[in-house]
Design an enzyme around this catalytic site. Sequence first.
Site, PDB file in Angstrom:
ATOM      1  N   SER A   8     -10.191   3.485   5.809  1.00 33.86           N
ATOM      2  CA  SER A   8      -9.238   4.422   5.214  1.00 33.86           C
ATOM      3  C   SER A   8      -9.781   5.836   5.267  1.00 33.86           C
ATOM      4  O   SER A   8     -10.838   6.138   4.708  1.00 33.86           O
ATOM      5  CB  SER A   8      -8.960   4.042   3.756  1.00 33.86           C
ATOM      6  N   HIS A  32      -6.419   3.602   8.841  1.00 33.14           N
ATOM      7  CA  HIS A  32      -5.479   3.679   7.725  1.00 33.14           C
ATOM      8  C   HIS A  32      -5.401   5.110   7.222  1.00 33.14           C
ATOM      9  O   HIS A  32      -6.412   5.708   6.853  1.00 33.14           O
ATOM     10  CB  HIS A  32      -5.949   2.744   6.603  1.00 33.14           C
ATOM     11  N   ASP A  34      -3.677   7.483   4.417  1.00 35.68           N
ATOM     12  CA  ASP A  34      -2.972   7.503   3.144  1.00 35.68           C
ATOM     13  C   ASP A  34      -2.212   8.810   2.973  1.00 35.68           C
ATOM     14  O   ASP A  34      -2.806   9.889   2.951  1.00 35.68           O
ATOM     15  CB  ASP A  34      -3.963   7.331   1.990  1.00 35.68           C
ATOM     16  N   MET A  36       0.028  10.941   0.476  1.00 35.73           N
ATOM     17  CA  MET A  36       0.360  11.054  -0.948  1.00 35.73           C
ATOM     18  C   MET A  36       1.057  12.380  -1.216  1.00 35.73           C
ATOM     19  O   MET A  36       0.683  13.409  -0.645  1.00 35.73           O
ATOM     20  CB  MET A  36      -0.909  10.954  -1.796  1.00 35.73           C
ATOM     21  N   HIS A  65       0.353   4.857   5.475  1.00 42.30           N
ATOM     22  CA  HIS A  65       0.782   4.293   4.198  1.00 42.30           C
ATOM     23  C   HIS A  65       1.447   5.403   3.392  1.00 42.30           C
ATOM     24  O   HIS A  65       0.776   6.296   2.891  1.00 42.30           O
ATOM     25  CB  HIS A  65      -0.458   3.728   3.488  1.00 42.30           C
ATOM     26  N   MET A  67       2.763   6.801   0.402  1.00 43.95           N
ATOM     27  CA  MET A  67       2.815   6.743  -1.064  1.00 43.95           C
ATOM     28  C   MET A  67       3.574   7.980  -1.540  1.00 43.95           C
ATOM     29  O   MET A  67       3.021   8.882  -2.166  1.00 43.95           O
ATOM     30  CB  MET A  67       1.402   6.700  -1.638  1.00 43.95           C
ATOM     31  N   MET A 136      -1.489  -3.599  -2.803  1.00 44.63           N
ATOM     32  CA  MET A 136      -2.442  -2.685  -3.411  1.00 44.63           C
ATOM     33  C   MET A 136      -3.295  -3.457  -4.416  1.00 44.63           C
ATOM     34  O   MET A 136      -2.770  -4.075  -5.340  1.00 44.63           O
ATOM     35  CB  MET A 136      -1.710  -1.537  -4.106  1.00 44.63           C
ATOM     36  N   ASP A 174      -5.372  -3.318   0.245  1.00 45.96           N
ATOM     37  CA  ASP A 174      -5.968  -1.983   0.165  1.00 45.96           C
ATOM     38  C   ASP A 174      -6.420  -1.711  -1.264  1.00 45.96           C
ATOM     39  O   ASP A 174      -5.618  -1.716  -2.191  1.00 45.96           O
ATOM     40  CB  ASP A 174      -4.921  -0.949   0.595  1.00 45.96           C
TER      41      ASP A 174
END
Length: 221
Positions: A8, A32, A34, A36, A65, A67, A136, A174
């Site tokens: 990640s 990966h 993330d 956000m 991913h 979020m 998660m 994750d």
Amino acid sequence: MTIRIAPSLLSADFAKLAEEIATVEAAADVLHLDVMDGHFVPNLTIGPAIVKALRPHSKLTFDCHLMISEPQRYIESFLEAGAEMISIHVETEPHLQRALQLIRSGGAKAGVAVNPGTAIESLSAAIDFCDFVLVMSVNPGFGGQKFIEPSVARIRHISQMIRERGLSVDIEVDGGIDAKTAPAVAAAGASILVAGSAVFGQKDRAAAIEAIRTAVGVVQA
């Protein structure tokens, strides 16, 4: 079952992301990323412009991913940026099937993500439309959190749901994944293991990835 390791980027040094990717390129299977928004989760990270800028620096599968609130508004941008896997949270999207079909129509693998406090049953209507489920095992927003133990039972539950429906859906996990926690989640049915600080927090990233592989009894081909 083939186990894939996905470092990640959240735990990498953001001042030199291309260099950080190079340290895991040969050993990892997936990268990966993330995303956000400071709204759905209490943090801000990267957007499609960063994904696009990093895409030429790696041959790894880019796993974005999301979020974020209203993820459907941004799916096309991430597809254009080079995302090959995109997951959206069941908590954020009232039209899950439509969003997942949009991801697939763009040529990427579509995933549904669930937070630790979200009922597994919430996946029931969407699991037939996705390629993977992202479980998660920490509350999303920050790296370096401790693994939530009941996540193992949740993975097992989802795995059973997939088998009962005769689906070909991967389970990604994750949060707090390292050589100690990886064996239990793999045994429960997870096949994509996201590891942040357990990889990027180590001096030798390739060795850290191989330690997780060894822990789950997988040798890289």
